[in-house]
Structures are given as structure tokens and as C-alpha cells.
Design a protein around this motif. Structure first.
Motif, PDB file in Angstrom:
ATOM      1  N   ARG A 101       1.253   3.968  -3.211  1.00  0.00           N
ATOM      2  CA  ARG A 101       0.688   5.234  -3.046  1.00  0.00           C
ATOM      3  C   ARG A 101       1.483   6.141  -3.296  1.00  0.00           C
ATOM      4  O   ARG A 101       1.803   7.103  -4.290  1.00  0.00           O
ATOM      5  N   ASN A 145      -4.773  10.796  -9.206  1.00  0.00           N
ATOM      6  CA  ASN A 145      -3.938  10.359  -8.008  1.00  0.00           C
ATOM      7  C   ASN A 145      -5.453   9.952  -7.248  1.00  0.00           C
ATOM      8  O   ASN A 145      -5.192   8.593  -7.295  1.00  0.00           O
ATOM      9  N   SER A 146      -6.209   9.517  -7.382  1.00  0.00           N
ATOM     10  CA  SER A 146      -7.480   9.219  -6.868  1.00  0.00           C
ATOM     11  C   SER A 146      -8.036   8.167  -7.728  1.00  0.00           C
ATOM     12  O   SER A 146      -8.558   6.977  -7.505  1.00  0.00           O
ATOM     13  N   GLN A 157       0.803   7.980  -6.462  1.00  0.00           N
ATOM     14  CA  GLN A 157       0.781   9.439  -6.456  1.00  0.00           C
ATOM     15  C   GLN A 157       1.902  10.872  -6.957  1.00  0.00           C
ATOM     16  O   GLN A 157       2.333  12.042  -7.449  1.00  0.00           O
ATOM     17  N   ARG A 170       0.523  -1.143  -0.149  1.00  0.00           N
ATOM     18  CA  ARG A 170       0.035   0.006  -0.042  1.00  0.00           C
ATOM     19  C   ARG A 170       1.128   0.857   0.020  1.00  0.00           C
ATOM     20  O   ARG A 170       0.848   2.523  -0.764  1.00  0.00           O
ATOM     21  N   ARG A 203      -6.655   5.265  -8.951  1.00  0.00           N
ATOM     22  CA  ARG A 203      -6.442   4.279  -8.270  1.00  0.00           C
ATOM     23  C   ARG A 203      -7.857   3.270  -7.941  1.00  0.00           C
ATOM     24  O   ARG A 203      -7.806   2.395  -7.540  1.00  0.00           O
TER      25      ARG A 203
END
Ligand code: ADP
Length: 630
Positions: A115, A169-170, A119, A111, A173
Motif C-alpha cells: 500500500r 492508487n486504487s 500509493q 500489505r 491495486r
């Protein structure tokens, strides 16, 4: 003039390819980072499915001591056969604890990695896009800046590019989360009970379809909201910039009305979109509720009626409920992701539309690239209009020799400024030609043409920074020297001296290092003009275009300015747009324009003797200000 939309509503037409594919292409530049990021993200998602399996195994085998295989047994992590006796159950429990600990460890490490990698990729894409978009924008022709509002351009460089970073970024994911979780859970549940798995999975495509419908529904609304907010921003920016005009005309009420109307429109559009969005989510919840109830009934009934023959153990029945949340919660978010996708697509259209917008004025294939410019200018039968509008110059012909000073006279709107803007090729003629040193300006490398031309406008723009930096801006070498060395180069002081600016600069709090611009010392109109002249002197161009500043300077300053101007235009070709004719009285030639045409030319004395339009203008000015005639 720019229109109300900031001019960006047509920018979609210039996107080269699909905007979101273009965005992905930017991200793919960092493909190793991206690949590891995606892989670790998938592993994280799989690791998150392990604890529920452990709960199921604990119920079935440790608590009930059953022999049911289950997935963990199938993959060889647990022993087969019934677990009999306390010691065996404790041993199995220990093993499950170890598996759980390892799963959590893997999940936390992957994780972190996913991330961080994803990111940071989004940040890099943001940086690259902003650099490219800014660079491209700067190279677009003047017409682009005339037709687009500053607020709208800034919002592309800021908000749109930020939004793309957030999307990568979000939402990216989220996509991995949905794909990995749904496929992982499908495989697991299927292995336990295809029938219940089918019930659990049924809402998944339905949710997908509903999202797709929602997506097409909401799209036009978000488009329009974005445009409304950009209009509102431009209006606010305008009103803050023009606050002195609003105050002096006491137009508070009028402006308040305008802002309120646009705010209201924004509010209404948001509310309409909000209703749709909330309705959509409520319907989704209902669908997942139906699936829960169906599994409870069908699964429970099987257990009661079929018992062991049903093939569903207590633990695996629990597993279904444990997974339902995992299965539906990312699906519920798909609506939001769809929104975000739509918004990001609008942003990508503007960003890539901007990047795909070719400058109207570009260098030819084999540009003329002379080492220096002498300064002869020929306008030959020039006809020109802004965009598709009526021509503002018609059939203008004028030959200027290097070193000559030409005064341009005529009423406001006659076309004087427009004529001068054609020399550095800010715009291209509609017919005829503009030649510099006997070469059509369209054949030049723009850089070498513009290097030879300096423009001093009526209200020259000064950048935030020191006085020295603003003067040094005229010459790249001096500017670089100033940036790297830090001491004020002699050339800057010499130019300031020639521009009669040295004295007042010395009197500023930090001399040449005084900060000016928005957050610095405010300078008077005359001081700004002299800094602009110093900047032009340092540039040492062959051709000077001067839009003479008139008002708001006192007599002494005016004398200083006149002296500095004379120095600036000596030995150069000069086009001087005169607002007061006295300033061009001594020009080699005065050209009088009216309604886009040259109607008279000659020396001041010749023109007075002709007793035509110039003589009329002169008389009007002498009447208004008798001192002028001295
Ligand atoms: P002058 O310098 O003699 O006052 P201009 O060259 O500024 O005249 O203007 C000539 C005409 O062109 C005017 O009608 C003006 O409204 C129009 N014009 C000037 N600049 C632009 C522009 N950027 N876009 C559209 N029209 C313009």
C-alpha cells in the motif's frame, strides 16, 4: 471566443500515443518502488488464501482425523497419513495455528509495504504530471488561452490529474488483486477437483466479457458527462465572476434558467448512466448465484453418490464455498474498475492531449538571441486574422524608429490592440512581416524578444501577494532578491517613485508589504495602473506597449498617471493606444486606423490641418468634453 465546451473536446487529437500507456510511463520512472510494491501486493493476495486452506485441513484432519493429503500436506507443511489419537490431533492443531499466525504476519507486513509503495508512487506521478502540465500550459501560445475556458484548463490541472492519481492508487491495486486471486484460487481448486473448479471458474470469463461489453457501452456516456460537467463548471464560474453585471442588469432569472438547464442535462445523463450501471451489477450477482447453486448440487451429489471415490473430502468441499466469495467479489468490482478506467482514460486524454499540444508559436531552430533590443519596429504589408476568421489587419505597413512615441487612434475594433500584439509575437502574421531591430520576430528566441517589451494594459493584472512582489515581478533579479532576502529592494521603491506610486503605497496599512489581490487590500483602477507602470519601469524595456486606461480615475490621479507615463515612455519606443486623443496629442506621430488599415498618420497639428478622419475624431471628443482641447 471560447466555445461552450471550454475548448477541450478536440484535445484528444493531440495525444501522442495511447493515453494510458503514457500514464504508465510516468509511473515507470519509479520502477524499483513499483516493482517491490507489486511483488508485495501479490504476496499479500496469496497469503489471504491460506486461512481457508487451514480451515479445510482442520476439518479433514484434526476434526475427522482423515489421511486426505490436501494442499498443505502436498507442500510438506503437514505430516502425511491418518492422524490417530488425541495427542497427534492436538499436535497437528498446534502446527496449523503456527501456519495461520505466520500467514497473517506475512500478510500484514506485505500489505503495509505494498500500500505504502504503490500509493506513494501514485502521489509522485500526480506531482510530476501537474508540474509538467502546468509548465507546458504556460508555454502555449496566446491562441490556446483565447480558445479554451479558464475553468476547463483548471479542471485539467486539478480534477483530471487527481483522478489519474486515484486510478493508479486504487484500480491498479484492484488489477493485481484480480490477477493474483483468480490465478491462485484456480491453481488450488483445480488440485482438489477439476470438475468443480471448472464450474466455479466458468463465470469468471463471462464476467470479463460482460465487463468488456459494459465498458464500450458506458464509454460515450461518461465522455459526455465529463463534458457536461465542465460546461456547467464554466457557467458557474462565469456567473460568479460576472456577478456585478448580472446584478446590474437584473438577469437572475435568465442566468437561473441557463444554470438550471445545464444542471438538468447533467442530472439526466447521470441517471441514464446509473441505470446501466445498476442493471449490470444485478446481472453479475445472478451469474455468481448460479455458480454457487451448481457447485452445491454437483459437489454434494458427488459426495453422496461416490463417497470417498469422488475424491472430494468434506474440508475441500467447504473450501470451494470459502473461495467462491474471494473469487467473485473482485470480479464484481471489475465493472466499477472498468468505469474508473474509462474515466481515467478520458482524464488521461485531456492531460496528455494538453501535454502533446505543440505551441503554435515556437522558437526557430537557430534563434536570434541578442543581448539587448534597441527598439526599431517595422510592420511590412502585415495581414492578420484570428484563427480562420476574416483578417482584422490588412496590408499594414509602418516603420517606427527606436525612441519614437506612436499614438494609435481609431474607432474600437479598428485593430489597434491587435497590431501591438504582433510585436511580442503573441500571434504570427498571415502574410507580410513584423521586424524588430531589422530582424523578423519569428527569428527571435521568444524570451529575448519579450524581455525587451513591456505591456501595460487597461486593467493590469496584479497577483495575490505584496505590493513589493507585484512591482518586483518586472525584473527577475529583483524578484529573486525580494524572495530570498525579504527586505524591499531599493529598485522597487525607485520604480514606484518614478511611477508616482510611492506616496499611496506608503499610506497602505503595511506599506510595500501590504497584501493585495483576492484576499488582500483592494486597489483603485488608478492605483493598479501605477503599480503596473512601476513594474514596467523596473523591467526597463526598449519597447513599451500601452493600452491607456481611461475611465474611473479622478483628475488628480490622472495627472499622476500622466506624469508616470511620460517617465515610462521617455527614451523608449512606445506604442500608445489612445482612448482619449488628448493623451497622445504630444506623440511624435499619430497613426489613425480604421477597419484594419492605416488611413492617416502625422503629428497632431498636421492631422488637424489635413481635416480628415483624425480631425473628425478630435472634434467629437472636444464636443463631448470641451476641457480636452485646453
Ligand atoms: P481595437 O484595439 O482597435 O479596439 P482590436 O485589435 O481589439 O481593435 O480588434 C480588432 C478586431 O479583432 C475586432 O473585430 C475584434 O473583435 C477582433 N478581435 C480582437 N481580439 C480577438 C481575439 N482574441 N480573437 C478573435 N477576434 C479578436
Amino acid at each position: 471566443m471560447a466555445d461552450d465546451h471550454g475548448g477541450f473536446e478536440h484535445i484528444r487529437d493531440t495525444v501522442d500515443g495511447h493515453p494510458m500507456v503514457n500514464l504508465i510511463t510516468y509511473a515507470l520512472r519509479y520502477w524499483p518502488r513499483l516493482l517491490v510494491g507489486v511483488t508485495t501486493a501479490v504476496i499479500t493476495r496469496f497469503a489471504r488464501l491460506v486461512p481457508a486452506l487451514i480451515v479445510a485441513a482442520t476439518i479433514d484432519r484434526v476434526v475427522l482425523g482423515g489421511a486426505d493429503p490436501g494442499l498443505l500436506t502436498d507442500v510438506g507443511l503437514l505430516p502425511t497419513g491418518a492422524i490417530v489419537g488425541e495427542a497427534a490431533r492436538l499436535e497437528l492443531l498446534r502446527r496449523l495455528v503456527v501456519i495461520a499466525a505466520v500467514a497473517y504476519l506475512i500478510r500484514s507486513v506485505t500489505r503495509f509495504a505494498s500500500r505504502y509503495l504503490l500509493q506513494s508512487t501514485a502521489q509522485k506521478v500526480q506531482r510530476d504530471l501537474r508540474n509538467d502540465a502546468y509548465d507546458h500550459l504556460q508555454r502555449l501560445s496566446m491562441d490556446f488561452f483565447v480558445n479554451h475556458q479558464t475553468g476547463a484548463m483548471l479542471s485539467v490541472l486539478n480534477s483530471d490529474i487527481n483522478r489519474l492519481e486515484q486510478f493508479l492508487n486504487s484500480e491498479f491495486r484492484q488489477l493485481i488483486r484480480v490477477v493474483a486471486t483468480v490465478s491462485g484460487i484456480t491453481i488450488i481448486l483445480w488440485s482438489y477437483s477439476p470438475k468443480l473448479a471448472a464450474i466455479a471458474l466458468l463465470p469468471v470469463p463471462l464476467i470479463g466479457l460482460a465487463s468488456a461489453g459494459f465498458l464500450t457501452w458506458i464509454e460515450p456516456r461518461y465522455q459526455s458527462i465529463r463534458e457536461t460537467v465542465s460546461r456547467l463548471n464554466s457557467r458557474l464560474e462565469n456567473n460568479i465572476a460576472g456577478v456585478d453585471i448580472i446584478k446590474s442588469f437584473d438577469r437572475y432569472e435568465f442566468e437561473h434558467e441557463r444554470v438550471a438547464t445545464q444542471s438538468e442535462q447533467y442530472h439526466d445523463e447521470q441517471i441514464r448512466a446509473l441505470r446501466l450501471r445498476r442493471g449490470f451489477f444485478a446481472a453479475l450477482r445472478l451469474m455468481t448465484g448460479i455458480a454457487f447453486v451448481a457447485i452445491l448440487f454437483v459437489g454434494g451429489r458427488d459426495i453422496i453418490l461416490l463417497g470417498d471415490a469422488g475424491g472430494l473430502s468434506t474440508g475441500s468441499f467447504a473450501l470451494f464455498f470459502l473461495y467462491l466469495r474471494r473469487l467473485y467479489s473482485p470480479m464484481r468490482r471489475i465493472g466499477r474498475s472498468a468505469n474508473k478506467y474509462q474515466q481515467a482514460k478520458s482524464s488521461a486524454e485531456r492531460v496528455f492531449g494538453l501535454l502533446g499540444h505543440a505551441p503554435m508559436i515556437d522558437d526557430p531552430d537557430d534563434p536570434h538571441d541578442p543581448a539587448f533590443i534597441r527598439g526599431d519596429i517595422d510592420f511590412e504589408d502585415v495581414t492578420f486574422g484570428y484563427g480562420d476568421r476574416e483578417p482584422v489587419l490588412s496590408d499594414v505597413s509602418l516603420s517606427i524608429e527606436h525612441g519614437e512615441t506612436i499614438g494609435l487612434a481609431g474607432e474600437t475594433g479598428a485593430g489597434k490592440s491587435t497590431l501591438t500584439r504582433l510585436v511580442p509575437r503573441f500571434y504570427d502574421v498571415d502574410s507580410g512581416s513584423v521586424r524588430v531591430d531589422d530582424v523578423d520576430v519569428r527569428e527571435y528566441a521568444r524570451q529575448s524578444l519579450r524581455r525587451g517589451i513591456a505591456i501595460v494594459g487597461q486593467s493590469p493584472y496584479l497577483f495575490s501577494g505584496t505590493v513589493a512582489e507585484n512591482i518586483a515581478y518586472g525584473d527577475l533579479e529583483t524578484l529573486t532578491a525580494l524572495r530570498t532576502d525579504g527586505s524591499v529592494p531599493d529598485a522597487v521603491v525607485e520604480a514606484a517613485d518614478a511611477a508616482e506610486a510611492d506616496r499611496f503605497i506608503q499610506d497602505l496599512p503595511d506599506g510595500y508589504r501590504t497584501e493585495i489581490g483576492e484576499r488582500g487590500v483592494k486597489l483603485s483602477g488608478g492605483q493598479r495602473q501605477r503599480l503596473a507602470i512601476a513594474r514596467a519601469i523596473l523591467n526597463d524595456p526598449a519597447i513599451i506597449i500601452l493600452d491607456e486606461a481611461t475611465s474611473d480615475v479622478d483628475t488628480e490621479t490622472e495627472q499622476h498617471i500622466q506624469a508616470s507615463l511620460s517617465r515610462l515612455i521617455a527614451d523608449r519606443t512606445a506604442l500608445v493606444i489612445a482612448h482619449r486623443l488628448s493623451t497622445i496629442q504630444d506623440a511624435d506621430r499619430i497613426v489613425v486606423m480604421d477597419d484594419g488599415e492605416i488611413i492617416e498618420q502625422g503629428s497632431h497639428d498636421d492631422l488637424l490641418a489635413t481635416n480628415g478622419a483624425y480631425a473628425d475624431l478630435w472634434r467629437v471628443q472636444v464636443d463631448e468634453n470641451p476641457a480636452t482641447a485646453d
